[in-house]
Design an enzyme around this catalytic site. Structure first.
Site, PDB file in Angstrom:
ATOM      1  N   MET A 110      -4.434  -5.634  11.390  1.00 17.83           N
ATOM      2  CA  MET A 110      -5.323  -4.619  11.931  1.00 17.83           C
ATOM      3  C   MET A 110      -6.082  -3.888  10.825  1.00 17.83           C
ATOM      4  O   MET A 110      -5.552  -3.640   9.764  1.00 17.83           O
ATOM      5  CB  MET A 110      -4.508  -3.608  12.727  1.00 17.83           C
ATOM      6  CG  MET A 110      -5.377  -2.725  13.575  1.00 17.83           C
ATOM      7  SD  MET A 110      -4.604  -1.150  13.921  1.00 17.83           S
ATOM      8  CE  MET A 110      -4.966  -0.265  12.426  1.00 17.83           C
ATOM      9  N   ARG A 162      -3.481  -1.238  -6.646  1.00 21.41           N
ATOM     10  CA  ARG A 162      -2.716  -2.485  -6.590  1.00 21.41           C
ATOM     11  C   ARG A 162      -3.100  -3.347  -7.783  1.00 21.41           C
ATOM     12  O   ARG A 162      -4.123  -3.106  -8.416  1.00 21.41           O
ATOM     13  CB  ARG A 162      -2.999  -3.233  -5.289  1.00 21.41           C
ATOM     14  CG  ARG A 162      -4.457  -3.642  -5.178  1.00 21.41           C
ATOM     15  CD  ARG A 162      -4.756  -4.300  -3.858  1.00 21.41           C
ATOM     16  NE  ARG A 162      -6.140  -4.022  -3.485  1.00 21.41           N
ATOM     17  CZ  ARG A 162      -6.671  -4.354  -2.318  1.00 21.41           C
ATOM     18  NH1 ARG A 162      -5.935  -4.941  -1.408  1.00 21.41           N
ATOM     19  NH2 ARG A 162      -7.922  -4.087  -2.060  1.00 21.41           N
ATOM     20  N   GLY A 167      -6.290 -10.574   8.623  1.00 18.76           N
ATOM     21  CA  GLY A 167      -5.814 -10.927   9.961  1.00 18.76           C
ATOM     22  C   GLY A 167      -5.030  -9.775  10.563  1.00 18.76           C
ATOM     23  O   GLY A 167      -4.817  -9.703  11.767  1.00 18.76           O
ATOM     24  N   ARG A 209      -3.307   3.126   8.475  1.00 16.28           N
ATOM     25  CA  ARG A 209      -3.598   1.951   7.636  1.00 16.28           C
ATOM     26  C   ARG A 209      -2.417   0.990   7.657  1.00 16.28           C
ATOM     27  O   ARG A 209      -1.284   1.396   7.478  1.00 16.28           O
ATOM     28  CB  ARG A 209      -3.846   2.391   6.192  1.00 16.28           C
ATOM     29  CG  ARG A 209      -4.644   3.672   6.065  1.00 16.28           C
ATOM     30  CD  ARG A 209      -4.639   4.235   4.637  1.00 16.28           C
ATOM     31  NE  ARG A 209      -5.327   3.398   3.690  1.00 16.28           N
ATOM     32  CZ  ARG A 209      -5.358   3.648   2.379  1.00 16.28           C
ATOM     33  NH1 ARG A 209      -4.723   4.697   1.875  1.00 16.28           N
ATOM     34  NH2 ARG A 209      -6.007   2.838   1.570  1.00 16.28           N
ATOM     35  N   LYS A 229       0.834  -1.201   0.000  1.00 15.03           N
ATOM     36  CA  LYS A 229       0.000   0.000   0.000  1.00 15.03           C
ATOM     37  C   LYS A 229       0.870   1.253   0.000  1.00 15.03           C
ATOM     38  O   LYS A 229       0.671   2.155  -0.821  1.00 15.03           O
ATOM     39  CB  LYS A 229      -0.903  -0.023   1.231  1.00 15.03           C
ATOM     40  CG  LYS A 229      -2.147   0.818   1.112  1.00 15.03           C
ATOM     41  CD  LYS A 229      -3.021   0.692   2.362  1.00 15.03           C
ATOM     42  CE  LYS A 229      -3.804  -0.608   2.385  1.00 15.03           C
ATOM     43  NZ  LYS A 229      -4.471  -0.839   3.691  1.00 15.03           N
ATOM     44  N   CYS A 259       7.991 -39.160 -15.900  1.00 15.02           N
ATOM     45  CA  CYS A 259       6.624 -39.579 -16.187  1.00 15.02           C
ATOM     46  C   CYS A 259       5.789 -39.771 -14.922  1.00 15.02           C
ATOM     47  O   CYS A 259       4.710 -40.319 -14.978  1.00 15.02           O
ATOM     48  CB  CYS A 259       6.623 -40.856 -17.003  1.00 15.02           C
ATOM     49  SG  CYS A 259       7.339 -42.252 -16.133  1.00 15.02           S
ATOM     50  N   SER A 262      13.493 -42.729 -17.986  1.00 17.04           N
ATOM     51  CA  SER A 262      12.325 -41.934 -17.643  1.00 17.04           C
ATOM     52  C   SER A 262      12.171 -42.041 -16.132  1.00 17.04           C
ATOM     53  O   SER A 262      12.098 -43.147 -15.590  1.00 17.04           O
ATOM     54  CB  SER A 262      11.095 -42.491 -18.363  1.00 17.04           C
ATOM     55  OG  SER A 262       9.966 -41.790 -17.935  1.00 17.04           O
ATOM     56  N   HIS A 312      -5.495 -43.699  -5.526  1.00 17.14           N
ATOM     57  CA  HIS A 312      -5.922 -44.270  -6.810  1.00 17.14           C
ATOM     58  C   HIS A 312      -6.981 -43.395  -7.468  1.00 17.14           C
ATOM     59  O   HIS A 312      -6.875 -43.035  -8.641  1.00 17.14           O
ATOM     60  CB  HIS A 312      -6.462 -45.686  -6.566  1.00 17.14           C
ATOM     61  CG  HIS A 312      -6.935 -46.350  -7.822  1.00 17.14           C
ATOM     62  ND1 HIS A 312      -8.260 -46.347  -8.205  1.00 17.14           N
ATOM     63  CD2 HIS A 312      -6.263 -47.005  -8.788  1.00 17.14           C
ATOM     64  CE1 HIS A 312      -8.375 -46.990  -9.355  1.00 17.14           C
ATOM     65  NE2 HIS A 312      -7.177 -47.407  -9.731  1.00 17.14           N
ATOM     66  N   TYR A 334      12.089 -33.977 -21.681  1.00 16.73           N
ATOM     67  CA  TYR A 334      10.631 -33.845 -21.679  1.00 16.73           C
ATOM     68  C   TYR A 334      10.036 -34.169 -20.310  1.00 16.73           C
ATOM     69  O   TYR A 334      10.678 -34.805 -19.477  1.00 16.73           O
ATOM     70  CB  TYR A 334       9.996 -34.752 -22.748  1.00 16.73           C
ATOM     71  CG  TYR A 334      10.094 -36.230 -22.446  1.00 16.73           C
ATOM     72  CD1 TYR A 334       9.129 -36.869 -21.664  1.00 16.73           C
ATOM     73  CD2 TYR A 334      11.161 -36.988 -22.923  1.00 16.73           C
ATOM     74  CE1 TYR A 334       9.226 -38.215 -21.371  1.00 16.73           C
ATOM     75  CE2 TYR A 334      11.274 -38.342 -22.633  1.00 16.73           C
ATOM     76  CZ  TYR A 334      10.313 -38.953 -21.853  1.00 16.73           C
ATOM     77  OH  TYR A 334      10.408 -40.272 -21.543  1.00 16.73           O
TER      78      TYR A 334
HETATM   79  P1  ADP Z   1      -7.872  -2.168   3.290  1.00 15.63           P
HETATM   80  O1  ADP Z   1      -6.458  -2.610   3.296  1.00 15.63           O
HETATM   81  O2  ADP Z   1      -8.776  -3.047   4.099  1.00 15.63           O
HETATM   82  O3  ADP Z   1      -8.369  -1.886   1.919  1.00 15.63           O
HETATM   83  P2  ADP Z   1      -7.490   0.630   3.608  1.00 15.63           P
HETATM   84  O4  ADP Z   1      -6.324   1.080   4.404  1.00 15.63           O
HETATM   85  O5  ADP Z   1      -7.355   0.694   2.151  1.00 15.63           O
HETATM   86  O6  ADP Z   1      -7.895  -0.811   4.095  1.00 15.63           O
HETATM   87  O7  ADP Z   1      -8.721   1.509   4.074  1.00 15.63           O
HETATM   88  C1  ADP Z   1     -10.029   1.154   3.777  1.00 15.63           C
HETATM   89  C2  ADP Z   1     -10.802   2.346   3.253  1.00 15.63           C
HETATM   90  O8  ADP Z   1     -10.725   3.432   4.135  1.00 15.63           O
HETATM   91  C3  ADP Z   1     -10.257   2.890   1.960  1.00 15.63           C
HETATM   92  O9  ADP Z   1     -10.785   2.232   0.867  1.00 15.63           O
HETATM   93  C4  ADP Z   1     -10.743   4.316   1.984  1.00 15.63           C
HETATM   94  O10 ADP Z   1     -12.020   4.375   1.436  1.00 15.63           O
HETATM   95  C5  ADP Z   1     -10.758   4.640   3.425  1.00 15.63           C
HETATM   96  N1  ADP Z   1      -9.596   5.485   3.756  1.00 15.63           N
HETATM   97  C6  ADP Z   1      -8.380   5.086   4.164  1.00 15.63           C
HETATM   98  N2  ADP Z   1      -7.565   6.149   4.345  1.00 15.63           N
HETATM   99  C7  ADP Z   1      -8.304   7.227   4.044  1.00 15.63           C
HETATM  100  C8  ADP Z   1      -8.022   8.631   3.997  1.00 15.63           C
HETATM  101  N3  ADP Z   1      -6.831   9.110   4.331  1.00 15.63           N
HETATM  102  N4  ADP Z   1      -9.011   9.442   3.621  1.00 15.63           N
HETATM  103  C9  ADP Z   1     -10.225   8.949   3.278  1.00 15.63           C
HETATM  104  N5  ADP Z   1     -10.556   7.668   3.290  1.00 15.63           N
HETATM  105  C10 ADP Z   1      -9.593   6.801   3.662  1.00 15.63           C
HETATM  106 MG    MG Z   2      -7.936  -0.662   0.642  1.00  8.91          MG
END
Ligand code: ADP
Ligand code: MG
Ligand code: MG
Length: 893
Positions: free
Chosen positions: A108, A353, A106, A97, A26, A844, A777, A469, A864
């Site tokens: 945060m 991504r 899993g 994030r 990210k 094989c 083989s 089998h 092969y």
């Molecule tokens: P995930 O990895 O679960 O996608 P994100 O970190 O992308 O989590 O955050 C989820 C959502 O939160 C994003 O799709 C966006 O809509 C919102 N978000 C995250 N950061 C911001 C920000 N700085 N301003 C506005 N919305 C945000």
């Molecule tokens: Mg996201």
């Protein structure tokens, strides 16, 4: 001084997309977008190295981190024109994030609107002119922060919200006014106090460090650890933390938030695709609270949606978003999955991504991007995941269909199939004759079930692994199979299949998904594979790159022609014993094995000869111009023994003897470890007349098709050779028969004699065996069993726990064990080549169709691989990727 923090925003960034290891997916892509001049809210990324420091220093930070964070925050404030933790307008709020190298559930969740407190919410309300928005943002923040940082579950807040709405007679969140949210904020804070014994943190700095610590801490939580173990992600990768200025999609009707893909991720069509919501924040689009709206008019029309498209509602912003789409896709040269927010008519990008896609989409996108000139052929080939290609070759469950899962086993052979449950192979055949579709449901299958397996739509077993089998035969036939579904119970006597509480009877309809291992109730709709132009094109490109040839393991005309259609370059393994199980023949096979004199054996073999010769005539005709490796009889005679009294009587009659004699002979032939017993070339050495008959059948067939102008190169393969003398004796026999046939028929033909290398001893003395053998083989199934000293029929009980415990990385019967078995393969190649530099080398075993094993075969210079017909395209692709030095794995953010 170590640099721990990397800023981005305002058209520049300290990071780049190549820095995923340090910044996470990210963070690296946010930096890249900023540098490309795409509008990204400014922010900074705390590197994965801090995570590593944090986990190995009892949850503390590097001493200079705080200073670097403060400096980065000052930079963000400058770009965005607000102040974090200010008591006056303009304010800066942030999101925190997480972001590892690979996307990882899993970890945060994201915290939005961080920095709000009792004071700043008032400032936000006053200066935005929208008190409702301010208090809604604050309650969201409290809820998210509590959930992910303070461990106070969201449902406490949901309950408060619901009961408030009920009291006020409100249905949707949008019905709530500023006053409502104000009341709820108060209630939320009381709730927090109740749980924590102290108030909700008001200091923005404390909030920030609390969230940062929670992200790093979540790297070592149980969910994340389990996920990493299952997906082979090393724990020292760490996660990064992104702190980013908030932009708001929920400030009014000139605001919105959405997600989009540069192309359609389910069909691959080159059409901008996505969803958005007006006046919404963050996850609202995917949360399902409100129905999201389509982005483009084209999309709206194709979905038959009534909701207004963004193209209609916010045309200038739509145009800007399309421009970003074009820029990002041509920059990354792959389909992107993006998140955006519009705040008061200004577009902000929040994430990009490489987008996940279905198999069909993966193929279409790779081919079309190549044709558009965005990527070259080599890259198109690299992009295709062999496992996804596999799915394209079989019918699949319709992803939109409703499903009721009864249980789960191993995804043993891909494809989806529905049919009526039958519990025996005989019933399968009888029902199929009546035009019914059946699922052969067994505890496990054995060679005798082959007829029933052939007519079944799908095969389900409750015991056995990926190389049981049932699994091997099903893959060979391209029949969907779920194997070892241990939570289902088959009761042959009662003719029932029990799954949890559900009891199914013979004749009830079930559906198998051989790609996922699911067993489903009733008939689930399917979508059929399309061998469209795209598939053909990609396979053509694949063949331009690979050096490894791909052959098929096949013995029936159907398998052979399937394999040829899939582009095989010959047969690498024709298992002659599969030709023996046919009901018309098994009786003569049994006659042959119960015979106690050579004379009687020869008499029975005479009866088999015409069948066997005819099989080869058909096979050679289909394989015209290509090499065909024929393995002489391999399984222990034990496997062909008659079992029932009726069988015994039938054999006695055919052999002109009495039942007691047959019984006695059967008892005599019984073996405790048949797989290590009287089998393979050991049969040929002790009963040469068996191999003699087979050699005659092969060469007479060659002579016969030769008369029609069909040329084949037969390769006579002697199985289970351990010592040179075995090979030499049998080669002499084969040569003698070939000479006889040539003299008798006047035909001239070429042929080769070689051996399987499937015992460690053979690998070690390969230099000696190569004096006579023209090819090797590698029979990696047996070689794995004998190298490891385990039986694949009995290893299921510990092989699975072994993988869970990390004792072995994967099932050695699926992916070749390079360290052990692979070493023996290398030794045999080296020693074989020393004696005979031009020795032909192939593989094989089941491994021939496993991509990782194909890479290995390429690396040791085999000529092969041979695999089941349906895996031929997969092996071709894997061989090309091996030649290109890569392997179709997508990175995600
Ligand atoms: P995930 O990895 O679960 O996608 P994100 O970190 O992308 O989590 O955050 C989820 C959502 O939160 C994003 O799709 C966006 O809509 C919102 N978000 C995250 N950061 C911001 C920000 N700085 N301003 C506005 N919305 C945000
Ligand atoms: Mg996201
Ligand atoms: Mg073998």
């Amino acid at each position: 001084m170590t640099k721990w923090v990397y800023t981005f925003g305002g058209g520049k960034a300290e990071g780049r997309s190549e820095m995923k290891n340090l910044l996470g997916g990210k963070g690296a892509n946010l930096a890249e977008m900023a540098s490309l001049g795409i509008p990204v809210p400014a922010g900074f990324t705390i590197s994965t190295e801090v995570c590593t420091y944090f986990t190995s220093n009892s949850e503390t930070y590097p001493p200079d981190l705080e200073e670097q964070v403060n400096a980065a925050m000052a930079e963000v404030e400058k770009v965005m024109g607000g102040k974090f933790g200010a008591k006056t307008w303009p304010l800066l709020l942030v999101s925190v994030r997480s972001g590892a190298r690979a996307s990882m559930p899993g970890m945060m969740d994201t915290v939005l609107n961080l920095g709000l407190n009792d004071e700043s919410v008032e400032i936000l309300a006053k200066n935005s002119g929208d008190a409702r928005f301010a208090y809604d943002s604050y309650r969201r923040f409290i809820q998210m922060y509590c959930n992910v940082v303070l461990d106070v579950d969201s449902h406490h807040f949901e309950t408060l919200l619901e009961s408030h709405k009920e009291k006020q007679g409100q249905t949707f969140d949008t019905d709530l006014t500023a006053e409502d949210w104000k009341i709820l904020v108060k209630a939320f804070k009381n709730e927090v106090h109740k749980h924590l014994g102290k108030p909700f943190p008001q200091d923005p700095k404390e909030q920030l460090w609390g969230a940062i610590g929670a992200v790093f801490g979540s790297w070592m939580n149980k969910r994340a650890i389990t996920y990493r173990r299952l997906h082979g992600i090393p724990s020292d990768w760490g996660t990064a933390v992104n702190v980013q200025a908030m932009v708001f999609g929920n400030m009014g009707d000139d605001c919105a938030t959405g997600v989009c893909f540069t192309r359609n991720p389910s069909t691959g069509e080159n059409l901008f695709y996505g969803e958005y919501l007006v006046n919404a924040q963050g996850e609202d689009v995917v949360a399902g609270i409100r129905t999201p709206q389509p982005l483009s008019l084209a999309e709206k029309n194709s979905m038959g949606s009534e909701l207004p498209a963004m193209e209609e509602v916010l045309p200038p912003l739509y145009t800007q978003l399309v421009a970003v789409r074009d820029k990002l896709e041509s920059h990354y040269t792959d389909m992107q999955d993006m998140e955006f927010t519009i705040q008061q008519n200004k577009l902000w990008m929040l994430q990009t991504r490489t987008g996940k896609r279905t198999s069909q989409a993966a193929l279409k996108i790779a081919v079309e991007m190549c044709e558009e000139g965005m990527i070259d052929k080599a890259e198109a080939v690299r992009r295709m995941d062999p496992a996804q290609l596999d799915q394209l070759l079989h019918p699949m469950l319709d992803p939109k269909a409703a499903k009721e899962v009864l249980g789960k086993g191993l995804p043993a052979s891909p494809g989806a199939a529905s049919g009526q449950i039958v519990f025996t192979a005989d019933e399968a055949e009888a029902w199929a004759k009546d035009g019914k579709k059946v699922i052969l449901t067994r505890i496990e299958t054995s060679p005798e079930d082959i007829g029933g397996m052939h007519v079944a739509e799908g095969i389900l077993t409750t015991r056995g692994g990926m190389t049981s089998h049932a699994a091997v035969v099903a893959r060979g036939m391209g029949t969907p199979c779920v194997a070892g579904a241990g939570d289902l119970r088959v009761d042959y006597a009662a003719k029932t299949l029990t799954a949890g509480g559900v009891v199914l009877k013979e004749g009830d309809v079930i559906t198998l998904d051989g790609a996922s291992g699911q067993v489903l109730k009733g008939e689930v709709p399917k979508i059929l594979p399309e061998m469209t132009g795209d598939f053909g094109k990609l396979m053509e490109w694949v063949d331009e790159f690979r050096t490894l040839k791909v052959r098929a393991n096949a013995e029936t005309p159907l398998d052979a022609s399937t394999a040829r259609n899939f582009g095989c370059e010959g047969i690498g393994l024709c298992r002659t014993e599969h030709m023996f199980f046919d009901p018309q023949r098994i009786i003569h096979v049994r006659e042959m094995i119960v015979a106690t004199t050579e004379e009687a054996r020869r008499a029975a073999l005479e009866k088999l000869l015409p069948y066997q010769r005819q099989d080869f005539v058909e096979l050679f005709t289909i394989m015209a111009g290509l090499p065909v490796t024929i393995r002489f009889l391999d399984p222990p005679l034990h496997e062909f023994l008659p079992h029932t009294d009726a069988d015994m009587a039938e054999v006695a009659k055919a052999a002109g003897t009495d039942v007691a004699t047959v019984k006695a002979r059967a008892a005599q032939l019984h073996e405790t470890n048949p797989m290590l017993g009287h089998r393979g070339c050991r049969l040929g050495v002790t009963y040469p007349e068996i191999y003699e008959m087979q050699a005659r059948a092969i060469f007479e067939a060659v002579a016969e098709v030769g008369k029609k102008g069909i040329k084949v190169l037969p390769e006579a393969m002697l199985p289970l050779i351990a010592v040179k003398a075995e090979f030499d004796r049998l080669k002499q026999l084969v040569d003698r028969v070939a000479k006889e046939v040539m003299e008798r028929t006047g035909a001239k033909f070429d042929y080769m004699v070689g051996t399987m290398i499937e015992l460690p001893r053979a690998a070690l003395v390969a230099d000696k065996i190569a004096e006579g053998a023209e090819f090797f083989s590698f029979g990696t199934n047996d070689l794995t069993q004998t190298t490891y000293g385990l039986s694949r029929d009995d290893a299921g009980n510990f092989l699975v726990p072994y993988q869970d415990l990390g004792v072995i990385p994967n099932d050695p019967f699926v992916t070749i064990d390079q360290e052990g078995v692979g070493e023996l393969v290398k030794i045999a190649c080296e020693r074989g080549r020393k004696t005979r530099p031009d020795i032909k080398l192939g593989i094989c075993g089941e491994h021939g169709g496993d991509p990782a094993s194909v890479h290995f075969c390429h690396s040791v210079g085999l000529s092969y691989v041979s695999c089941s017909p349906y895996r031929v395209p997969i092996a071709r692709l894997a061989a090309a990727q091996a030649a290109l030095g890569s392997g179709g794995v997508h990175s995600t953010a």
